[in-house]
Each structure stands twice: as structure tokens, then as C-alpha cells.
Design a protein around this motif. Structure first.
Motif, short mmCIF file in Angstrom:
data_model
loop_
_atom_site.label_atom_id
_atom_site.label_comp_id
_atom_site.label_asym_id
_atom_site.label_seq_id
_atom_site.Cartn_x
_atom_site.Cartn_y
_atom_site.Cartn_z
N LYS A 177 0.83 -1.21 0.00
CA LYS A 177 0.00 0.00 0.00
C LYS A 177 0.87 1.26 0.00
CE LYS A 177 -3.93 0.00 2.15
NZ LYS A 177 -5.39 -0.01 2.10
N GLU A 178 1.98 1.20 0.76
CA GLU A 178 2.88 2.34 0.81
C GLU A 178 3.49 2.59 -0.58
OE1 GLU A 178 3.34 4.67 2.73
OE2 GLU A 178 5.26 5.54 2.11
N GLY A 179 3.84 1.52 -1.28
CA GLY A 179 4.34 1.67 -2.65
C GLY A 179 3.31 2.37 -3.53
N GLY A 180 2.07 1.95 -3.44
CA GLY A 180 0.99 2.56 -4.22
C GLY A 180 0.80 4.02 -3.84
N ARG A 181 0.90 4.29 -2.54
CA ARG A 181 0.71 5.67 -2.06
C ARG A 181 1.80 6.59 -2.63
NH1 ARG A 181 1.54 9.24 2.37
NH2 ARG A 181 3.48 8.15 2.86
N GLN A 182 3.03 6.10 -2.60
CA GLN A 182 4.14 6.92 -3.11
C GLN A 182 3.95 7.22 -4.60
OE1 GLN A 182 6.88 8.15 -1.53
NE2 GLN A 182 6.30 7.37 0.48
N ILE A 183 3.45 6.23 -5.34
CA ILE A 183 3.22 6.43 -6.78
C ILE A 183 2.14 7.50 -6.97
CG2 ILE A 183 2.34 5.37 -8.91
CD1 ILE A 183 3.69 2.73 -7.92
N GLU A 207 5.83 9.82 -7.13
CA GLU A 207 7.11 9.13 -7.32
C GLU A 207 7.04 8.26 -8.59
OE1 GLU A 207 10.24 9.23 -5.39
OE2 GLU A 207 10.55 8.51 -7.42
N ARG A 208 8.06 8.36 -9.44
CA ARG A 208 8.05 7.59 -10.69
C ARG A 208 9.30 6.73 -10.86
NH1 ARG A 208 3.74 8.75 -10.07
NH2 ARG A 208 2.25 9.88 -11.39
N SER A 209 10.16 6.72 -9.83
CA SER A 209 11.38 5.90 -9.93
C SER A 209 11.11 4.51 -9.33
CB SER A 209 12.52 6.59 -9.18
OG SER A 209 13.40 5.63 -8.63
N GLY A 210 11.31 3.48 -10.13
CA GLY A 210 11.12 2.11 -9.65
C GLY A 210 12.02 1.82 -8.46
N ARG A 218 10.86 0.71 -4.73
CA ARG A 218 11.37 -0.52 -4.10
C ARG A 218 11.93 -0.19 -2.71
NH1 ARG A 218 14.56 -2.28 -7.77
NH2 ARG A 218 13.24 -3.99 -8.49
N GLY A 219 12.69 0.89 -2.64
CA GLY A 219 13.28 1.32 -1.35
C GLY A 219 12.19 1.59 -0.31
N ALA A 220 11.14 2.27 -0.75
CA ALA A 220 10.05 2.61 0.18
C ALA A 220 9.37 1.34 0.70
CB ALA A 220 9.04 3.51 -0.52
N ILE A 221 9.18 0.38 -0.21
CA ILE A 221 8.53 -0.88 0.19
C ILE A 221 9.43 -1.66 1.16
CG2 ILE A 221 7.80 -3.15 -0.70
CD1 ILE A 221 6.78 -1.68 -3.22
N GLU A 222 10.71 -1.71 0.84
CA GLU A 222 11.65 -2.44 1.71
C GLU A 222 11.73 -1.82 3.09
OE1 GLU A 222 14.59 -4.38 -1.69
OE2 GLU A 222 15.22 -2.55 -0.66
N ARG A 223 11.68 -0.49 3.13
CA ARG A 223 11.76 0.17 4.45
C ARG A 223 10.59 -0.26 5.33
NH1 ARG A 223 14.02 4.24 1.68
NH2 ARG A 223 12.09 5.34 1.22
N VAL A 224 9.40 -0.36 4.76
CA VAL A 224 8.24 -0.79 5.57
C VAL A 224 8.42 -2.25 6.00
CG1 VAL A 224 5.74 -1.12 5.62
CG2 VAL A 224 6.71 0.85 4.41
N LEU A 225 8.85 -3.11 5.05
CA LEU A 225 9.04 -4.54 5.41
C LEU A 225 10.06 -4.69 6.53
CD1 LEU A 225 9.12 -6.12 1.82
CD2 LEU A 225 7.27 -6.32 3.51
N ASN A 226 11.11 -3.87 6.48
CA ASN A 226 12.19 -4.00 7.47
C ASN A 226 11.80 -3.51 8.87
OD1 ASN A 226 13.92 -5.28 5.73
ND2 ASN A 226 14.77 -3.35 4.93
N THR A 227 10.59 -2.95 9.00
CA THR A 227 10.16 -2.57 10.35
C THR A 227 9.81 -3.80 11.19
OG1 THR A 227 7.86 -2.30 9.65
CG2 THR A 227 9.25 -0.31 9.63
N VAL A 280 13.33 -10.25 3.64
CA VAL A 280 12.90 -9.96 2.27
C VAL A 280 13.64 -10.88 1.30
CG1 VAL A 280 12.73 -8.19 0.48
CG2 VAL A 280 12.44 -7.57 2.89
N ASP A 281 12.88 -11.56 0.44
CA ASP A 281 13.50 -12.32 -0.66
C ASP A 281 13.65 -11.39 -1.86
OD1 ASP A 281 14.30 -14.05 -2.61
OD2 ASP A 281 12.62 -15.43 -2.45
N TYR A 282 12.54 -10.82 -2.34
CA TYR A 282 12.66 -9.80 -3.38
C TYR A 282 11.49 -8.83 -3.30
CZ TYR A 282 9.16 -12.51 -6.01
OH TYR A 282 8.02 -13.17 -6.39
N VAL A 283 11.72 -7.64 -3.84
CA VAL A 283 10.64 -6.69 -4.11
C VAL A 283 10.71 -6.42 -5.60
CG1 VAL A 283 9.78 -4.35 -3.72
CG2 VAL A 283 10.69 -5.68 -1.80
N GLY A 284 9.66 -6.74 -6.32
CA GLY A 284 9.65 -6.58 -7.78
C GLY A 284 8.80 -5.39 -8.18
N ILE A 285 9.33 -4.59 -9.10
CA ILE A 285 8.58 -3.47 -9.66
C ILE A 285 8.50 -3.80 -11.15
CG2 ILE A 285 8.54 -0.93 -9.92
CD1 ILE A 285 8.78 -1.82 -6.97
#
Ligand code: AMP
Length: 284
Positions: free
Chosen positions: A207-213, A217-220, A224-233, A239-244
């Protein structure tokens, strides 16, 4: 609802249905059925005259160190579940009949299977496309139903049906979630209570990824960084992968336009979970 256990009986039934022009819709599953599967059966029921559900834990799609042995097997409940959900046929082939001694054919789809799940789980998609080909030849459906939760799988099957001239339409249905957003999965039952709590972070991260878009935000890479930051909380989440990725080609998107699939695979303890959302990128 009728339970069919042999390949020959299933073939006989589907040949008969085709002869009398009854459309067949098919939902392949590995059992341990939940509301995600129910939604596929309902969609199938809505469109087709005959609804076939298969239940087969396919050894070919599990790696040597994966959870084939531990995969939940709940045939008695699944049978009742299918009946209530409106299936006409529950097809339960056995492993030896599907892969007899001497079996030696693999159906291998190219590029769309190579990244993400394909990279983390070598040979997984070969197992999936091989079993789906076999099941589709046996059931001979007009339509086959897959869930968006396994997005790459649905795209691989779609490509395979096209490439092999199989006259079957792949229908993808939306992911069904628990009330806190966790995508329903047969593997959720393996989560310990603290892991189940932490698992909600997957959907929050998407959801955070969608919100940033939507915020522009238009940089893949930055999404990815924003999504990983939430997962790392969540400390228990690895994390295995975050795919854009592009929704059709599954190629990585560096600059976001049109539609984009945000996909996640994580380990929580020993359990591996995947999820994704499709985001429409607003024109600025
Ligand atoms: P499985 O039994 O896990 O192999 O899944 C059988 C089918 O159900 C696949 O097409 C999955 O994508 C689909 N499926 C699994 N979980 C969900 C879900 N939460 N929502 C919608 N479809 C799902």
C-alpha cells in the motif's frame, strides 16, 4: 458434486460434456482451500455450465528443500468446501498416475518465468506449467481460473496457452485478503502467532508503494526502497525480493508509467509468502 479419482474417468466425463456442448470451467488447486479458492470457484460457476476443481499437491513444482511434505492436506474439508462453493466435479488424481515411472516430459516457458519466483525457486514454474498442461489436457476446459496472488504464475500459464495453441482462456481473479490485508494462503496456517501478526506488514508495504506512486514518485528504485523500508520494520520478516514489474512482460520497470505490478516475496520464520498489487500510474 462428484469426486473423480482416475484420469481416464475424468477424460471420459469431459469428452461427454464437450459432445453435448457444455462449457467447462476449471480451477486447479493444491487443496487446503480458503476464500481465495472459493472466489475462483464462484467466478467459474458464474460463467460455465460445468465447474471442475482439481486437488493435487504437485511434487514437480517444489524444490528439494521446499515444503512438499509439510504442505497442508485436508481432503475431507476440501471436499465439503467444493460442494458448498458450487463445484460439479472434484478431480483428485494420485501422484503415481500423474507421474508414472518413465515420465520424462517438461513444459518450459521462457522469459516471463525467469525472474522473481523463477529465480528464487528454480524449476518451480517448469513444474507448474507441466502440471497445468497435463490437467488441461485431461479436463479439457474452455476457461481456467487463476488468482492474482500468484501473478507470475498466471502470466506464465497465459503465455503457455498462447504458445501451445491450447484453446483455453486464462481468467485471473483478484486476490482475496483477510480483514487485516494479509493475502489468504494455504501456507498462512504455518505461521506462529507472532509471525501472523508481523505478516500484515506485507500488505502495508504494498500500500505504501501505491501511495508513493500516487504522490508522484516515478522511480522504480525509490518505490522498491520505500517498500523495503516498511518490510524491514518487522524483525521476523526477511525480504526475498521486491519486484517493480511491467504487468505483461514482467520486466523490471525503472521509470513508472501506465500500470505497474508491485510484488513481494518474504520469509517469515520458515514460511515463504508472496503478494502483489497492480497500480495504475496517474499521468502527472
Ligand atoms: P494453490 O492451491 O495455492 O496452488 O492455489 C490455487 C489457485 O488459487 C491459484 O490460482 C492461486 O493463485 C489461487 N489463490 C491462492 N490464494 C488466493 C487468494 N488469496 N486470492 C485469490 N486467489 C488465490
Amino acid at each position: 458434486m462428484k469426486v473423480i479419482k482416475t484420469i481416464s474417468a475424468m477424460q471420459k466425463y469431459s469428452t461427454h460434456c464437450r459432445k453435448i456442448s457444455r462449457s467447462i470451467g476449471f480451477v486447479p488447486t493444491m487443496g487446503a482451500l480458503h476464500d481465495g479458492h472459493r472466489a475462483l470457484i464462484k467466478a467459474d460457476r458464474h460463467t460455465n455450465r460445468i465447474v471442475v476443481v482439481s486437488l493435487f499437491v504437485n511434487p514437480l513444482q517444489f524444490g528439494p528443500r521446499e515444503d512438499f511434505q509439510q504442505y497442508p492436506r485436508t481432503l475431507t474439508q476440501d471436499r465439503l468446501f467444493c460442494e458448498k462453493a458450487g463445484a460439479d466435479i472434484l478431480f483428485v488424481p494420485n501422484g503415481h498416475a500423474m507421474y508414472p515411472d518413465g515420465f520424462q516430459t517438461t513444459v518450459l516457458v521462457g522469459k516471463v518465468t525467469q525472474g522473481y519466483e523463477g529465480q528464487s525457486r528454480p524449476a518451480h514454474f517448469d513444474g507448474v506449467t507441466t502440471v497445468v498442461t497435463k490437467l488441461c489436457h485431461i479436463v479439457a476446459p474452455d476457461r481456467v481460473y487463476f488468482g492474482q496472488k500468484d501473478y507470475q504464475q498466471a502470466i506464465a500459464v497465459k503465455q503457455m496457452l498462447l504458445d501451445l495453441n491450447m484453446p483455453i482462456k486464462m481468467v485471473m481473479r483478484p486476490t482475496v485478503r483477510e480483514s487485516d490485508g494479509l493475502a489468504m494462503s494455504s501456507r498462512n496456517t504455518h505461521l506462529k502467532p507472532n509471525e501472523r501478526g508481523a505478516a500484515t506488514v506485507i500488505y502495508h508495504a504494498l500500500k505504501e508503494g501505491g501511495r508513493q506512486i500516487r504522490l508522484g514518485e516515478r522511480s522504480g528504485a525509490r518505490i522498491r526502497g520505500a517498500i523495503e523500508r516498511v518490510l524491514n520494520t518487522e524483525a521476523v520478516v526477511n525480504v526475498d525480493y521486491v519486484g517493480i514489474m511491467h504487468p505483461d512482460t514482467l520486466e523490471e520497470m525503472k521509470k513508472l508509467t501506465g500500470r505497474v505490478v508491485l510484488a513481494i516475496a518474504v520469509y517469515i520464520g520458515k514460511t515463504r509468502l508472496i503478494d502483489n498489487v497492480i497500480v495504475r500510474v496517474p499521468t502527472l
